[in-house]
Every structure is written in structure tokens, then in C-alpha cells.
Design a protein around this motif. Structure first.
Motif, short mmCIF file in Angstrom:
data_model
loop_
_atom_site.label_atom_id
_atom_site.label_comp_id
_atom_site.label_asym_id
_atom_site.label_seq_id
_atom_site.Cartn_x
_atom_site.Cartn_y
_atom_site.Cartn_z
N ASN A 22 0.79 -1.23 0.00
CA ASN A 22 0.00 0.00 0.00
C ASN A 22 0.82 1.28 0.00
OD1 ASN A 22 -2.06 -1.89 0.26
ND2 ASN A 22 -2.31 -1.58 2.45
N ARG A 23 1.87 1.33 0.83
CA ARG A 23 2.59 2.60 1.00
C ARG A 23 3.45 2.96 -0.20
NH1 ARG A 23 3.68 6.25 5.10
NH2 ARG A 23 2.43 5.03 6.56
N ILE A 24 3.60 2.11 -1.17
CA ILE A 24 4.36 2.49 -2.37
C ILE A 24 3.47 2.59 -3.60
CG2 ILE A 24 6.62 1.78 -1.57
CD1 ILE A 24 6.27 -0.86 -2.92
N HIS A 25 2.14 2.54 -3.41
CA HIS A 25 1.24 2.78 -4.54
C HIS A 25 1.49 4.14 -5.17
CE1 HIS A 25 -2.14 -0.22 -3.12
NE2 HIS A 25 -1.02 -0.82 -3.49
N LEU A 26 1.67 5.16 -4.34
CA LEU A 26 1.86 6.52 -4.85
C LEU A 26 3.04 6.59 -5.81
CD1 LEU A 26 1.47 9.58 -4.97
CD2 LEU A 26 2.70 9.75 -2.79
N ASP A 27 4.15 5.98 -5.44
CA ASP A 27 5.35 6.06 -6.27
C ASP A 27 5.10 5.48 -7.66
OD1 ASP A 27 6.57 7.05 -3.99
OD2 ASP A 27 7.30 5.09 -3.37
N HIS A 28 4.48 4.32 -7.71
CA HIS A 28 4.27 3.66 -9.00
C HIS A 28 3.17 4.35 -9.81
CE1 HIS A 28 7.06 0.73 -7.69
NE2 HIS A 28 6.27 0.17 -6.79
N ALA A 29 2.11 4.80 -9.14
CA ALA A 29 1.04 5.50 -9.86
C ALA A 29 1.54 6.83 -10.41
CB ALA A 29 -0.16 5.72 -8.94
#
Length: 366
Positions: free
Chosen positions: A96-103
Motif C-alpha cells: 500500500n505505502r508504495i502505490h503513490l510512487d508507481h502510480a
């Protein structure tokens, strides 16, 4: 909608306009769920294909890519834009906490995004994710497969049309013994920093979001209790965060117009998932509600009659990816968009605060 019309609608795609073309997807994150559930669902559908796979393990990416005829990439190669011409959109299936980076990487590449739920680990990061996709002008869908299930969509229309009168109460449970598999305690779901919490973030979001969808309404405040024993009780590194890897969570949610909600989620105990919505003139109950590809049993009781059905509908994960691809092909905003995903993260934040303080907590809007 009468009861027979409800049953008929429960096996019909109400969104499909039969567009031409397909959407090629890069699958970012190759955990068990992506490999065993999501990729087969994409390949079984009508409007999406797997054209790239991304992992932190180059050998895994190569192995999975070879099986599915997809370009293998590492996270670094994906971030640097290698293979970018191979795909139209990105499916984010990482912790969950790395969704932002990939999106954000996908948005910067001009690629559409379907992101696993919860959208991120905190409301601030979820809002940043939604903002990044909006600024880039790309489609963002939160991967709420239940909202694309013809059964759930038919029930939502039934509730909206007054099929059970005025909704008064909603209840649901999703219990999943997370330690029963081969991974044991050393898994990211039990890392409060990566997951943003525990059972609530992983399985509790299902009864919460599905109820929001069925009612067409969002909680305005919550009360909650959360408990954990080892190995679930680790605190996140941020000393100001009230979150921990909750093993059990119980939520009382206040919806507008006097509707109340009561939801539980658990990472231990006997596995079960169900949802019930009670109205002034009837009730709806779903058994085996949230298991991927599960054979749900639906019971609807109203003042004009009763009906029970199972084995109706379609594989909701196939529906999820076809629905997303259909939205991209037809330039149609998805119903479970980024703001929908952000709302659930905001509700979860309020739940953890309520559990930590023992006080009723309003749900903030971001």
C-alpha cells in the motif's frame, strides 16, 4: 425493480457498450494475488491484455513475462521508462505505502492507472496519488472489484429504487486467517508502515466500501475498537501515527439520514465474509460475499416477497479489469475513481484514531 428483474440484472453487464480495441496493461508488483488472481482475470476478459510485468526481482519478472508473453521489467527500469511503449495503462499491485510512487510514475508517462485498494497507506498519500493522475489527465480507478460485480450493481440499483425501503442499518464481516498460508508473520500485510494498518486496511475495506456503494452514502463519523496480539501488534515508525497491525477491528459507522453501520475485520479466526443491509421494508444478505470468484448466496426479503439465488453473475475480477479497460476505451470516468479510494482511506484514518482515543471521531474530507 421487482424481484425477478433483480435476478435477471444480477447476471448482466449494465456498462458494456461493446467498444472496439483492447487496453494493454503493465502489471506492477508480482505477488501471489497479482499472479494467481489478477493476471488470469485480465487474460480471461474481453478488453485488456498483459503486455508488461514489473518486479523487484528480475528473475521473477523474466519468468512471469515468459509465461504470459509480456515484457519483463524491474522497478528501476519501469521508473526510468524502459518498455514504456509496450503498455497503455498500469495496474499497481504493490504494498500500500508504495502505490503513490508507481502510480505517479505511470501518470508521468501518460499512462492510465488501476490501483489496488486501499489506494494508499495514509489519506495524504492517497490524495497525492489522485492529484497526480488528475494533473496528468489520465484515468484512475481504485480496484474495487465488488463495484463491478453484476450482483452488487443490481443490488445497488434495487436499494436505490426503494426495494427495501429506507436503509436503516448495514452490517458486515471479513475474517481472513492471514497466518494460515506459507508466508507466516514475515509478510508486508503485518508491517503497519507498509500496509498502513492491519486487518482493516486489507480486508475491512471490503464491507466498508461495498456498503458505501450500496447505500450511495459515506460515513460521517465512527467509533471503533482494535486489538492485536503478537505478531500483529508492531507500531509504525512514525510516533505520531495511531496505527498498528490490527488483528481484529470493530467499527461503528454513522451514515447520513440515520443509517448506522457495524463492521468487523480480522486476521485470525475462522474465515468468513458476509454483508447485510436492513431497510424499513426488507433486507438483503450476502453470504461468501468478498472471496474472489466466490459463489455468493444472495437472500432478499421484502414486504412483497422473497428470493434467494446463487451461481448468478460473473467473475468480478474479470469484470473489474474489463470495466477499467472499457472506461479507458470509451473515455468514461470509472465509478470507483481515485476520490472513492481516498474516502475509504480517510474513513480508515478516523477508525484508527477512534480506536486509539476511545472517542467518536468525525471523518475528515480531503
Amino acid at each position: 425493480m421487482d424481484l425477478q428483474a433483480l435476478v435477471d440484472a444480477a447476471s448482466t453487464r449494465d456498462w458494456d457498450t461493446d467498444p472496439e480495441g483492447t487496453v494493454s496493461l503493465s502489471v506492477v508488483g508480482l505477488g501471489n494475488y497479482a499472479r494467481s488472481v489478477s493476471i488470469p482475470a485480465i487474460e480471461a476478459g474481453d478488453y485488456a491484455t498483459v503486455s508488461a510485468v514489473v518486479s523487484g526481482d528480475a528473475e521473477k519478472a523474466a519468468r512471469v513475462g515468459d509465461v504470459h508473453g509480456a515484457v519483463p521489467l524491474t522497478y528501476e527500469q519501469f521508473a526510468e521508462g524502459e518498455g514504456v511503449d509496450a503498455y497503455d495503462a498500469v495496474y499497481v499491485a504493490t504494498p500500500n505505502r508504495i502505490h503513490l510512487d508507481h502510480a505517479r510514475t505511470a501518470a508521468d508517462q501518460g499512462k492510465h492507472v488501476i490501483c489496488e485498494k486501499p489506494l494508499e497507506a495514509t489519506p495524504e498519500r492517497a490524495a497525492a496519488l489522485a492529484d497526480a493522475c488528475e494533473a496528468a489527465g489520465v484515468t484512475l480507478m481504485t480496484a474495487y472489484r465488488m463495484q463491478t460485480d453484476p450482483v452488487i450493481r443490481a443490488l445497488t440499483s434495487f436499494v436505490s429504487a426503494g426495494g427495501i425501503g429506507e436503509p436503516t442499518k448495514a452490517m458486515g464481516e471479513f475474517s481472513f486467517p492471514v497466518l494460515a498460508g506459507s508466508k507466516g508473520p514475515d509478510q508486508w500485510r503485518l508491517d503497519a508502515e507498509l500496509a498502513g494498518g492491519g486487518a482493516l486496511m486489507d480486508v475491512g475495506v471490503y464491507p466498508l466500501n461495498t456498503t458505501r456503494y450500496l447505500l450511495g452514502a459515506d460515513p460521517v463519523a465512527v467509533d471503533a475498537m482494535a486489538r492485536a496480539s503478537e505478531p500483529f501488534g508492531s507500531q509504525p515508525d512514525d510516533p505520531e501515527s495511531p496505527r498498528f497491525a490490527d488483528e481484529h477491528v470493530h467499527v461503528l459507522a454513522e451514515f447520513p439520514a440515520g443509517t448506522v453501520g457495524e463492521f468487523t475485520a480480522s486476521f485470525s479466526g475462522d474465515a468468513d465474509s458476509w454483508l447485510e443491509v436492513v431497510g424499513s421494508d426488507g433486507r438483503i444478505r450476502l453470504e461468501n460475499a468478498f472471496v474472489p470468484g466466490g459463489d455468493r448466496t444472495v437472500r432478499v426479503s421484502t414486504d412483497v416477497g422473497e428470493v434467494e439465488f446463487s451461481g448468478v453473475g460473473m467473475d468480478e475480477t474479470v469484470e473489474e479489469f474489463d470495466y477499467f479497460a472499457h472506461c479507458v476505451l470509451t473515455d468514461t470516468p470509472p465509478e470507483p475513481d481515485g476520490r472513492d479510494g481516498l474516502t475509504d482511506v480517510a474513513v480508515s484514518e478516523a477508525v484508527y484514531e477512534a480506536a486509539a482515543t476511545g472517542e467518536r471521531t468525525p471523518v475528515e474530507r480531503y
